[in-house]
Design a protein around this motif. Structure first.
Motif: not given
Length: 87
Positions: A21-34
Motif C-alpha cells: 500500500n503506497r499510502y501506508l508506506a508513505w505514512a511510515f516513512i513520515e513516521a520514520a522522519n519524525f
C-alpha cells in the motif's frame, strides 16, 4: 526487459509491481522522519544503518521497524516500548 513468465508456452505470471500500500508506506516513512528527529535511539539506528548503506535504505529500514512495532502493538494491545524496539 519483459517480466512475463511462461511455462510450456502459457502465461504463468508477471512482475510484483503492485505489491503493498503506497499510502501506508508513505505514512511510515513520515513516521520514520519524525522518529529520527525526536528519538535519540532511532537516530543512532539510522546513522549506523546509513553508514553501511544508502540513507534512503536506512530510512526505509527504520520505517519497516516501526511498522512491525505497530503490528505487534495492535495484536497484543500493549504500549509502545522504545527500548524493546531498538535493543
Amino acid at each position: 526487459m519483459d517480466s512475463r513468465r511462461e511455462s510450456n508456452g502459457k502465461k504463468k505470471g508477471e512482475s510484483n509491481r503492485k505489491n503493498g500500500n503506497r499510502y501506508l508506506a508513505w505514512a511510515f516513512i513520515e513516521a520514520a522522519n519524525f522518529c529520527v528527529r525526536y528519538s535519540t535511539k532511532a537516530k543512532q539506528f539510522y546513522l549506523k544503518k546509513s553508514r553501511a548503506t544508502n540513507p534512503i535504505v536506512a530510512r526505509k529500514a527504520l520505517a519497516h521497524k516501526l511498522s512491525r512495532a505497530c503490528y505487534w502493538i495492535m495484536k497484543r494491545g500493549v504500549l509502545f516500548d522504545e527500548d524493546l524496539l531498538f535493543k
